[in-house]
Design a protein around this motif. Structure first.
Motif, PDB file in Angstrom:
ATOM      1  N   ALA A 176       0.828  -1.213   0.000  1.00  0.00           N
ATOM      2  CA  ALA A 176       0.000   0.000   0.000  1.00  0.00           C
ATOM      3  C   ALA A 176       0.859   1.259   0.000  1.00  0.00           C
ATOM      4  CB  ALA A 176      -0.938  -0.002   1.205  1.00  0.00           C
ATOM      5  N   LEU A 177       1.909   1.261   0.808  1.00  0.00           N
ATOM      6  CA  LEU A 177       2.784   2.427   0.877  1.00  0.00           C
ATOM      7  C   LEU A 177       3.545   2.628  -0.428  1.00  0.00           C
ATOM      8  CD1 LEU A 177       3.620   4.699   2.744  1.00  0.00           C
ATOM      9  CD2 LEU A 177       5.422   3.227   3.637  1.00  0.00           C
ATOM     10  N   ASP A 178       4.001   1.543  -1.036  1.00  0.00           N
ATOM     11  CA  ASP A 178       4.674   1.646  -2.337  1.00  0.00           C
ATOM     12  C   ASP A 178       3.730   2.190  -3.404  1.00  0.00           C
ATOM     13  OD1 ASP A 178       7.039   0.691  -1.294  1.00  0.00           O
ATOM     14  OD2 ASP A 178       6.722  -1.364  -1.990  1.00  0.00           O
ATOM     15  N   THR A 179       2.494   1.721  -3.395  1.00  0.00           N
ATOM     16  CA  THR A 179       1.501   2.207  -4.353  1.00  0.00           C
ATOM     17  C   THR A 179       1.231   3.687  -4.136  1.00  0.00           C
ATOM     18  OG1 THR A 179       0.474   0.027  -4.448  1.00  0.00           O
ATOM     19  CG2 THR A 179      -0.851   1.886  -5.212  1.00  0.00           C
ATOM     20  N   GLN A 180       1.083   4.080  -2.880  1.00  0.00           N
ATOM     21  CA  GLN A 180       0.822   5.483  -2.553  1.00  0.00           C
ATOM     22  C   GLN A 180       1.989   6.353  -3.014  1.00  0.00           C
ATOM     23  OE1 GLN A 180      -2.083   6.251  -1.392  1.00  0.00           O
ATOM     24  NE2 GLN A 180      -1.891   8.320  -0.702  1.00  0.00           N
ATOM     25  N   ARG A 181       3.209   5.884  -2.817  1.00  0.00           N
ATOM     26  CA  ARG A 181       4.386   6.654  -3.244  1.00  0.00           C
ATOM     27  C   ARG A 181       4.440   6.801  -4.758  1.00  0.00           C
ATOM     28  NH1 ARG A 181       8.282   3.774   1.071  1.00  0.00           N
ATOM     29  NH2 ARG A 181       7.998   5.274   2.759  1.00  0.00           N
ATOM     30  N   ARG A 182       4.055   5.756  -5.486  1.00  0.00           N
ATOM     31  CA  ARG A 182       4.043   5.841  -6.952  1.00  0.00           C
ATOM     32  C   ARG A 182       2.988   6.815  -7.447  1.00  0.00           C
ATOM     33  NH1 ARG A 182       4.517   0.276  -6.745  1.00  0.00           N
ATOM     34  NH2 ARG A 182       2.331   0.006  -7.278  1.00  0.00           N
ATOM     35  N   MET A 183       1.891   6.921  -6.727  1.00  0.00           N
ATOM     36  CA  MET A 183       0.800   7.811  -7.129  1.00  0.00           C
ATOM     37  C   MET A 183       1.084   9.267  -6.787  1.00  0.00           C
ATOM     38  SD  MET A 183      -2.463   5.634  -5.770  1.00  0.00           S
ATOM     39  CE  MET A 183      -3.471   7.075  -5.878  1.00  0.00           C
ATOM     40  N   ALA A 184       1.905   9.502  -5.782  1.00  0.00           N
ATOM     41  CA  ALA A 184       2.099  10.843  -5.241  1.00  0.00           C
ATOM     42  C   ALA A 184       3.008  11.697  -6.126  1.00  0.00           C
ATOM     43  CB  ALA A 184       2.700  10.748  -3.842  1.00  0.00           C
ATOM     44  N   PHE A 242      -8.720  14.309   5.778  1.00  0.00           N
ATOM     45  CA  PHE A 242      -9.528  13.396   4.985  1.00  0.00           C
ATOM     46  C   PHE A 242     -10.567  14.109   4.152  1.00  0.00           C
ATOM     47  CE2 PHE A 242      -7.854  10.194   7.866  1.00  0.00           C
ATOM     48  CZ  PHE A 242      -7.479   9.244   6.938  1.00  0.00           C
ATOM     49  N   VAL A 243     -11.128  15.179   4.644  1.00  0.00           N
ATOM     50  CA  VAL A 243     -12.143  15.899   3.876  1.00  0.00           C
ATOM     51  C   VAL A 243     -11.533  16.453   2.601  1.00  0.00           C
ATOM     52  CG1 VAL A 243     -13.727  17.858   3.886  1.00  0.00           C
ATOM     53  CG2 VAL A 243     -13.493  16.438   5.924  1.00  0.00           C
ATOM     54  N   GLY A 244     -10.358  17.033   2.703  1.00  0.00           N
ATOM     55  CA  GLY A 244      -9.743  17.670   1.550  1.00  0.00           C
ATOM     56  C   GLY A 244      -8.945  16.738   0.667  1.00  0.00           C
ATOM     57  N   ASN A 245      -8.356  15.685   1.230  1.00  0.00           N
ATOM     58  CA  ASN A 245      -7.453  14.829   0.460  1.00  0.00           C
ATOM     59  C   ASN A 245      -8.028  13.466   0.104  1.00  0.00           C
ATOM     60  OD1 ASN A 245      -5.346  16.704   0.414  1.00  0.00           O
ATOM     61  ND2 ASN A 245      -4.671  16.097   2.431  1.00  0.00           N
ATOM     62  N   PHE A 246      -8.584  12.776   1.079  1.00  0.00           N
ATOM     63  CA  PHE A 246      -9.057  11.412   0.853  1.00  0.00           C
ATOM     64  C   PHE A 246     -10.103  11.350  -0.253  1.00  0.00           C
ATOM     65  CE2 PHE A 246     -11.618   7.638   1.936  1.00  0.00           C
ATOM     66  CZ  PHE A 246     -10.622   6.688   1.928  1.00  0.00           C
ATOM     67  N   VAL A 247     -10.996  12.312  -0.273  1.00  0.00           N
ATOM     68  CA  VAL A 247     -12.073  12.287  -1.267  1.00  0.00           C
ATOM     69  C   VAL A 247     -11.564  12.518  -2.693  1.00  0.00           C
ATOM     70  CG1 VAL A 247     -13.843  12.964   0.380  1.00  0.00           C
ATOM     71  CG2 VAL A 247     -12.659  14.717  -0.910  1.00  0.00           C
ATOM     72  N   ARG A 248     -10.378  13.098  -2.848  1.00  0.00           N
ATOM     73  CA  ARG A 248      -9.830  13.352  -4.183  1.00  0.00           C
ATOM     74  C   ARG A 248      -9.100  12.147  -4.761  1.00  0.00           C
ATOM     75  NH1 ARG A 248      -6.183  18.371  -3.970  1.00  0.00           N
ATOM     76  NH2 ARG A 248      -5.585  17.468  -1.978  1.00  0.00           N
ATOM     77  N   LEU A 249      -8.838  11.135  -3.940  1.00  0.00           N
ATOM     78  CA  LEU A 249      -8.132   9.952  -4.417  1.00  0.00           C
ATOM     79  C   LEU A 249      -9.052   9.075  -5.255  1.00  0.00           C
ATOM     80  CD1 LEU A 249      -6.310   8.926  -1.131  1.00  0.00           C
ATOM     81  CD2 LEU A 249      -5.259   9.943  -3.150  1.00  0.00           C
ATOM     82  N   SER A 281     -10.078   5.092  -6.495  1.00  0.00           N
ATOM     83  CA  SER A 281     -10.364   3.929  -5.652  1.00  0.00           C
ATOM     84  C   SER A 281      -9.092   3.225  -5.190  1.00  0.00           C
ATOM     85  CB  SER A 281     -11.275   2.947  -6.386  1.00  0.00           C
ATOM     86  OG  SER A 281     -10.653   2.468  -7.563  1.00  0.00           O
ATOM     87  N   CYS A 282      -8.081   3.175  -6.023  1.00  0.00           N
ATOM     88  CA  CYS A 282      -6.815   2.546  -5.647  1.00  0.00           C
ATOM     89  C   CYS A 282      -6.146   3.327  -4.518  1.00  0.00           C
ATOM     90  CB  CYS A 282      -5.903   2.456  -6.864  1.00  0.00           C
ATOM     91  SG  CYS A 282      -4.322   1.675  -6.535  1.00  0.00           S
ATOM     92  N   GLY A 283      -6.137   4.639  -4.626  1.00  0.00           N
ATOM     93  CA  GLY A 283      -5.544   5.481  -3.591  1.00  0.00           C
ATOM     94  C   GLY A 283      -6.285   5.378  -2.276  1.00  0.00           C
ATOM     95  N   LYS A 284      -7.608   5.335  -2.349  1.00  0.00           N
ATOM     96  CA  LYS A 284      -8.408   5.193  -1.132  1.00  0.00           C
ATOM     97  C   LYS A 284      -8.133   3.851  -0.464  1.00  0.00           C
ATOM     98  CE  LYS A 284     -12.039   8.340  -2.492  1.00  0.00           C
ATOM     99  NZ  LYS A 284     -13.386   8.525  -2.949  1.00  0.00           N
ATOM    100  N   ARG A 285      -8.011   2.809  -1.273  1.00  0.00           N
ATOM    101  CA  ARG A 285      -7.735   1.478  -0.738  1.00  0.00           C
ATOM    102  C   ARG A 285      -6.384   1.440  -0.016  1.00  0.00           C
ATOM    103  NH1 ARG A 285      -9.699  -1.092  -4.662  1.00  0.00           N
ATOM    104  NH2 ARG A 285      -7.953  -0.838  -6.062  1.00  0.00           N
TER     105      ARG A 285
END
Length: 77
Positions: free
Chosen positions: A8-16, A44-51, A53-57
């Motif tokens: 999950a952390l590797d995926t998040q880093r690739r997306m960021a 979460f209000v400002g960032n989580f909702v902009r991700l 489905s993969c980012g949210k997961r």
């Protein structure tokens, strides 16, 4: 750190991406990772909702592992 958190952390880093041309989801991933690194609350209000489905997961997986003790905040540096 659990294997699921590592993925999950590797995926998040690739997306960021923090550059000016980044999509809203890429910028949100960048800001979430910055919050994890700094140990500050995640917006979460400002960032989580902009991700997407993969980012949210990935964020949900990291939060689950943090709450169950499988991953520590120091692992997210």
């Amino acid at each position: 750190m659990t294997a699921a958190s590592t993925v999950a952390l590797d995926t998040q880093r690739r997306m960021a991406h923090g550059h000016a041309g980044a999509s809203s989801g890429e910028a949100a991933a960048w800001e979430i990772l910055g919050s994890f690194r700094a140990g500050t609350p995640v917006n979460f209000v400002g960032n989580f909702v902009r991700l997407d489905s993969c980012g949210k997961r990935t964020v949900v997986q990291l939060l689950l592992d943090l709450t169950t003790g499988g991953t520590g905040l120091s692992d997210l540096d």
